[in-house]
Design an enzyme around this catalytic site. Structure first.
Site, PDB file in Angstrom:
ATOM      1  CG  ASP A 127      -2.204   0.808   0.960  1.00 37.19           C
ATOM      2  OD1 ASP A 127      -3.265   0.505   1.518  1.00 37.19           O
ATOM      3  OD2 ASP A 127      -2.118   1.772   0.165  1.00 37.19           O
ATOM      4  CD  GLU A 133      -6.935   5.628   2.494  1.00 37.13           C
ATOM      5  OE1 GLU A 133      -6.650   6.140   1.410  1.00 37.13           O
ATOM      6  OE2 GLU A 133      -6.097   5.074   3.223  1.00 37.13           O
TER       7      GLU A 133
END
Ligand code: GLC
Length: 613
Positions: free
Chosen positions: A308, A503
């Site tokens: 990521d 997020e």
């Protein structure tokens, strides 16, 4: 060298040939070498990979494993450092943000990649998580939680195919989607990126991979590389804290969070992205057992694993990544590293780790083999540039019609005291911040990373949809805060909910209730004494327990995207409601995490949803 006698003439010829060959673009190599095998599309992919790998230097191989963000690299650096991929982070777009500039930007980076001696094309990655959502004018589909409510894998496959068409027009060939997370705690800021709280839901929706990649990667002109993410357990962290710790036995981790990845691998997903989260205290980005032994070994995943965004930087918990962290990530089985700005330092650290033997060359070759295999399968060497024939599909009528169908299918009616469907002749009063706001109804990952209220991209608001559905004879009045309503109206519709987020910005540790503004708006409508229907635009269930008794109708709309008319289609009964809850609806935040079978008594159970008959 002066050329005169016969032996000298032969040497001259050889020298002359080598000079000519050295200047000849590698694709045109002929003479005694014959065609360059890796550039021959008629050869098996494995042999093309072998041939190319044999020609690659360590620099070439390290570059292939490096993914900078577009704002932190120039095209000529893509050439010089043999970069394997470039990404746009959420909202990272050319300016002005339009489809042609996207295609020009992509082609610019690709031409730079092809200017390197071995001419290895880049993959360009984006988060097209609900349509090609970084691009202004793209069709924005419902976020995954709404698609989970629709329970229609074929519809989701078609959404993948439409998204791939819109991506192909801009050249973008790698989608960091689908998120196949299993959201177990609604306080998590990424709950809306989940198809549901039980593994069966994201597993069934992996059909989106077939839509994105085609029947096989590279089959068809609009095939793009899909990514199953975030491996593994991102939706199961303690307290729903994004990037937190999953405290589960291996048995439970495997039972709840692994199945969607097994299904994605079965569908030949080309890449998998590792989760920021930890499992029992160990960062996933260094978990060799789960990445190499389980994902690549046991599940047989043959694609490549990508980290990521700056994920390797989190391994030791200290800011800035070290050679040790780089080695831990690569040795765990990560093949490509998303390292947006510090990509030069990453290449240096990885070179040092290879040179001191911490990272074996075999691991570097395996990573390159995996990456190159997907590039060959995707057809990138043959079709590296944007296919501008598909620019016209972006935000086109066909995709918007599909999105509208998906919006209607995702609506979940949870209360209806004879107030729905609305009648076309009704005098309707519409209120609420979410009624006339494309940005609000689209949520995060829309044009910008976090999303934003306002007319951020072309589309139809829920209010516009209501006006269109009500037809000429009806009266539709709108006031954002509800002022002006009176008894003369037959019904009031309040569109309320959450402001956009993405997020960890969306993690909630509060009571999950509607905010004061929304509650005041609904109160104003109720005080007028007309029936009130509440439409909730949110990325998750909210605590509506104390307000619900005062509502005559209640519909969960989730985050529908640009085609708000789909909401009106259900409100007016042009489409009967068929949506079913993909997550358990809590009575209060104190019940979180709350999931089917955990013995708690929810406000509405997983699978709840009313029809009109
Ligand atoms: C983000 C997300 C991930 C996304 C990546 C690239 O931090 O965790 O889902 O694909 O970065 O934008």
């Amino acid at each position: 060298m002066y050329c005169s006698s016969t032996p000298v003439v032969r040497r001259c010829l050889a020298l002359g040939m080598s000079v000519v060959l050295a200047l000849t673009p590698i694709g045109a190599l002929r003479a005694d070498m014959g065609p360059v095998r890796y550039l021959d599309p008629g050869r098996p992919v494995a042999s093309r990979v072998d041939d190319l790998l044999a020609r690659m230097s360590l620099d070439d191989k390290l570059g292939q494993m490096t993914q900078p963000e577009r704002r932190h690299i120039e095209p000529d650096e893509v050439t010089r450092f043999r970069i394997g991929s470039v990404l746009s982070g959420g909202g990272s777009a050319p300016s002005p943000n339009n489809v042609r500039n996207w295609a020009d930007m992509y082609d610019g980076f690709q031409r730079a990649a092809l200017a390197a001696p071995l001419r290895v094309p880049i993959l360009y990655g984006v988060d097209a998580v609900h349509g090609h959502n970084n691009v202004v004018g793209a069709t924005i589909f419902p976020h995954n939680i709404g698609l989970g409510a629709a329970r229609d894998p074929e519809l989701v496959r078609r959404i993948g195919a439409a998204t791939a068409e819109e991506m192909t027009g801009t050249g973008v060939d790698w989608n960091f989607a689908p998120c196949v997370c299993v959201a177990r705690d609604d306080r998590w800021g990424r709950t809306y990126e989940s198809f549901g709280e039980v593994p069966e839901l994201p597993s069934s929706m992996t059909t989106i991979i077939d839509g994105l990649q085609g029947s096989a990667l590279g089959r068809g002109p609009t095939s793009v590389l899909a990514t199953a993410k975030h491996y593994v357990g991102d939706g199961g962290t303690a307290g729903g804290r994004d990037q937190g710790d999953v405290r589960l036995s291996e048995e439970d981790l495997r039972a709840v969070h692994l199945p969607p990845f097994r299904e994605a691998v079965r569908r030949a997903v080309g890449s998998v992205m590792v989760s920021y989260s930890s499992w029992n205290g160990l960062k996933m980005h260094q978990n060799r057992y789960l990445i190499t032994d389980v994902l690549k070994g046991e599940l047989g995943f043959s694609g490549f694993v990508v980290s990521d965004y700056n994920g390797i930087d989190q391994i030791d918990g200290a800011p800035g990544f070290t050679r040790k962290e780089v080695a831990a990530a690569i040795n765990a089985g990560i093949d490509m590293v998303m390292v947006p700005a510090e990509w030069r330092r990453f290449i240096e650290r990885l070179r040092a780790a290879v040179e001191d033997g911490t990272v074996p060359m075999a691991r570097i070759d395996d990573a390159n083999r995996r990456i190159l295999t997907k590039k060959f399968e995707l057809g990138l060497f043959e079709r590296p540039m944007a296919d501008r024939r598909y620019l016209g599909t972006i935000g086109g009528a066909a995709h918007r019609a599909l999105a509208r169908r998906a919006v209607a299918a995702s609506q979940v009616v949870l209360k209806n005291d004879d107030v729905l469907p609305l009648d076309e002749g009704d005098r309707i009063f519409v209120a609420g911040r979410g009624a006339d706001d494309i940005g609000l109804q689209s949520g995060g990952w829309t044009v910008t990373w976090q999303g934003a209220p306002g007319a951020t991209t072309p589309g139809t608001t829920i209010l516009q949809g209501i006006r269109e559905a009500a037809g000429g004879s009806a009266t539709v009045t709108y006031a954002r805060d509800g002022t002006g309503i009176d008894r003369s109206y037959d019904v009031a519709v309040a569109v309320v909910g959450e402001q956009p987020y993405a997020e960890y910005e969306g993690d909630r540790t509060d009571d999950l209730r509607l905010d004061d503004t929304d509650r005041e708006t609904i109160g104003r409508l109720r005080a007028a004494g007309v029936p009130v229907v509440v439409v909730l635009v949110s990325g998750r269930p909210l605590n509506v327990t104390s307000e619900l008794p005062g509502w005559d109708g209640f519909m969960a709309s989730w985050l529908p995207g640009t085609e708000g008319a789909g909401v009106a289609d259900v409100l007016f009964g042009d489409t009967d409601p068929s949506g079913r809850l993909p997550v358990t609806w809590p009575r209060s935040a104190a019940q979180e995490p709350i999931n089917a079978g955990d013995g708690q008594r929810p406000l509405f159970p997983l699978g709840a949803g009313l029809g009109y008959d």
